[in-house]
Write an enzyme that holds these catalytic residues in place. Structure first.
Site, mmCIF file in Angstrom:
data_model
loop_
_atom_site.group_PDB
_atom_site.id
_atom_site.type_symbol
_atom_site.label_atom_id
_atom_site.label_comp_id
_atom_site.label_asym_id
_atom_site.label_seq_id
_atom_site.Cartn_x
_atom_site.Cartn_y
_atom_site.Cartn_z
ATOM 1 N N ARG A 1 0.809 -1.223 0.000
ATOM 2 C CA ARG A 1 0.000 0.000 0.000
ATOM 3 C C ARG A 1 0.843 1.274 0.000
ATOM 4 N NH1 ARG A 1 -2.399 -1.390 6.002
ATOM 5 N NH2 ARG A 1 -0.505 -1.076 7.226
ATOM 6 N N GLU A 2 2.164 1.153 0.115
ATOM 7 C CA GLU A 2 3.042 2.310 0.283
ATOM 8 C C GLU A 2 3.543 2.786 -1.077
ATOM 9 O OE1 GLU A 2 5.874 1.020 3.265
ATOM 10 O OE2 GLU A 2 4.269 0.468 4.646
ATOM 11 N N ARG B 1 -1.305 -4.806 2.630
ATOM 12 C CA ARG B 1 0.082 -4.582 3.063
ATOM 13 C C ARG B 1 1.050 -5.676 2.596
ATOM 14 N NH1 ARG B 1 2.897 -2.453 7.843
ATOM 15 N NH2 ARG B 1 4.414 -3.959 8.622
ATOM 16 N N ASN C 1 8.636 -7.464 5.106
ATOM 17 C CA ASN C 1 9.568 -6.769 5.988
ATOM 18 C C ASN C 1 9.588 -7.341 7.407
ATOM 19 O OD1 ASN C 1 11.590 -4.743 5.950
ATOM 20 N ND2 ASN C 1 10.305 -3.440 7.239
ATOM 21 N N ARG C 2 9.116 -8.571 7.539
ATOM 22 C CA ARG C 2 9.299 -9.343 8.775
ATOM 23 C C ARG C 2 9.878 -10.728 8.443
ATOM 24 N NH1 ARG C 2 7.929 -4.925 9.650
ATOM 25 N NH2 ARG C 2 6.417 -4.130 11.161
ATOM 26 N N SER D 1 6.466 4.068 3.625
ATOM 27 C CA SER D 1 5.639 5.179 4.072
ATOM 28 C C SER D 1 4.601 4.596 5.045
ATOM 29 C CB SER D 1 4.926 5.867 2.892
ATOM 30 O OG SER D 1 3.876 5.069 2.366
ATOM 31 N N TYR D 2 4.114 5.392 5.945
ATOM 32 C CA TYR D 2 4.351 6.817 6.071
ATOM 33 C C TYR D 2 4.788 7.115 7.507
ATOM 34 C CZ TYR D 2 -0.086 6.900 8.638
ATOM 35 O OH TYR D 2 -1.073 6.658 9.573
ATOM 36 N N TYR E 1 8.389 1.083 17.161
ATOM 37 C CA TYR E 1 7.846 -0.132 17.779
ATOM 38 C C TYR E 1 8.778 -1.283 17.416
ATOM 39 C CZ TYR E 1 5.391 -0.290 13.201
ATOM 40 O OH TYR E 1 5.063 -0.259 11.871
ATOM 41 N N GLU F 1 10.876 6.406 6.241
ATOM 42 C CA GLU F 1 9.417 6.481 6.127
ATOM 43 C C GLU F 1 9.067 7.849 5.549
ATOM 44 O OE1 GLU F 1 7.202 4.171 6.815
ATOM 45 O OE2 GLU F 1 8.177 2.721 8.147
#
Length: 381
Positions: free
Chosen positions: A137-138, A192, A208-209, A263-264, A316, A338
């Site tokens: 979605r970025e 995502r 990204n995990r 983002s964001y 986080y 970001e």
């Protein structure tokens, strides 16, 4: 069940904001600071948060939010996967002496993952990677690295760009997650993850995990082992073809520095993400914090936007992200940037297309400073 975008605040010590990410609540956290969190949740999750002692303020129902921001006009100016391939190919064909297009891998749905190699020589010792769009979605995270590549080529006959491309290489992979990105264009704008079909029938792993350094060491809302969650880490490290493509590129090219665009929130994040502990090596810790502060000032100097530089876990905790893996495995400077906007109510992941160019403009001097820093710290032939 309808989804909503909510601002969540603590009502007392029984409900600390940190618990939103350290508990396995399956939340889609968009923003988090000391005073509040902004997240997307369904009505049952929102009711659960209120029962746990949090104040939940509905900012907007997700459907209304999409109607407000995800307009046809808002999509104009953003690349599709096919359009990006065409434009990258045109850049390579127009600059055959210094640009080559490489297919570095394929996605779950067999879409190509492309990287543009910039540089006069092959096998240079100083190489830098610029990545985009791990998260579907970025969309602006595709455009900034693409525009950086186009701009580097446009300025390839003047220093410092000419010097960089004569003595090193810059690899630009603007869309790591083409399946997810295409799905946001055709089905669900706020999707995502990638498009892996999971064993329980849910879809998607968070790329990204899924990187190997400290993969799976957390089981929390921001690094989840539940397949249906937005931050699902996958069944094992590098289970996904998208992250394997990046892994194999980094292993082959042995980059000296890396930036991955997201983002964001307007942040400049450096390791660690998996732990609140600082980087142990004092020289590395100083280098990354000072360089992050320099990038922050350079970005602000263009259009006045503040991008806060901080250790990733201060946003986080996350385990298995790109930057921790690159620094942890290869000991090279690495940042997550970001991009715009600052808040969900400014568009969040759905940045208006008229902000693509200023977002690129403010990130250009920071990217250049990062590249120059890497060249200065690396041995030159």
């Amino acid at each position: 069940m309808a989804n909503l975008i909510a601002r969540v605040t603590s009502t007392g010590p029984r409900a600390p904001l940190s618990r939103l990410v350290t508990s396995s609540l399956g939340l889609d956290v968009w923003e988090l600071d000391a005073e509040y969190a902004v997240l997307q949740a369904d009505e049952a999750q929102a009711a659960r948060l209120e029962a746990m002692g949090y104040s939940v303020e509905q900012l907007q129902m997700t459907e209304a939010y999409l109607s407000r921001f995800a307009t046809e006009a808002a999509a104009t100016g953003y690349h599709s996967a096919a359009g990006l391939e065409d434009d990258l190919r045109q850049l390579a064909e127009a600059n055959p002496e210094i640009a080559e297009l490489h297919r570095i891998g394929s996605s779950v749905e067999d879409r190509p993952i492309w990287a543009l190699r910039l540089g006069e020589r092959r096998g240079s010792t100083t190489k830098i990677a610029l990545l985009g769009c791990h998260h579907a979605r970025e969309w602006v995270s595709v455009e900034v690295p693409y525009l950086l590549a186009a701009d580097l080529l446009a300025n390839s006959t003047t220093d410092p760009v000419q010097r960089w491309l004569q003595t090193g290489e810059i690899w630009v992979a603007p869309m790591v997650n083409p399946d997810g990105h295409e799905f946001t264009r055709t089905n669900a704008r706020l999707w995502r993850k990638n498009r892996r079909r999971n064993a329980n029938g849910s879809v998607g792993v968070d790329p990204n995990r899924n990187y190997g350094y400290m993969w799976g060491t957390l089981d929390i809302s921001t690094s989840s082992h539940v397949p249906s969650d937005e931050t699902y880490v996958g069944p094992r490290a590098f289970s996904e073809p998208e992250t394997r493509a990046v892994r194999d590129l980094v292993a082959r090219e042995l980059f000296s520095g890396l930036i991955t665009y997201h983002s964001y929130s307007q942040l400049i994040l450096y390791p660690w993400g998996y732990t609140a502990d600082p980087i142990a090596d004092p020289a590395d810790r100083s280098e990354l914090s000072q360089l992050g502060a320099e990038l922050q000032q350079l970005i602000k100097g263009v259009h006045g936007r503040t991008y806060t530089a901080q250790k990733a876990s201060e946003l986080y905790p996350t385990a298995g992200d790109t930057v921790d893996w690159v620094y942890g495995e290869y000991d090279i400077p690495s940042f997550t940037i970001e991009l715009r906007p600052a808040t969900a109510m400014d568009g969040g992941f759905i940045l208006p297309a008229n902000q693509i160019q200023p977002t690129f403009e403010e990130n250009r001097p920071a990217a250049h400073a990062f590249i120059e820093h890497i060249f200065q710290r690396s041995p030159q032939p």
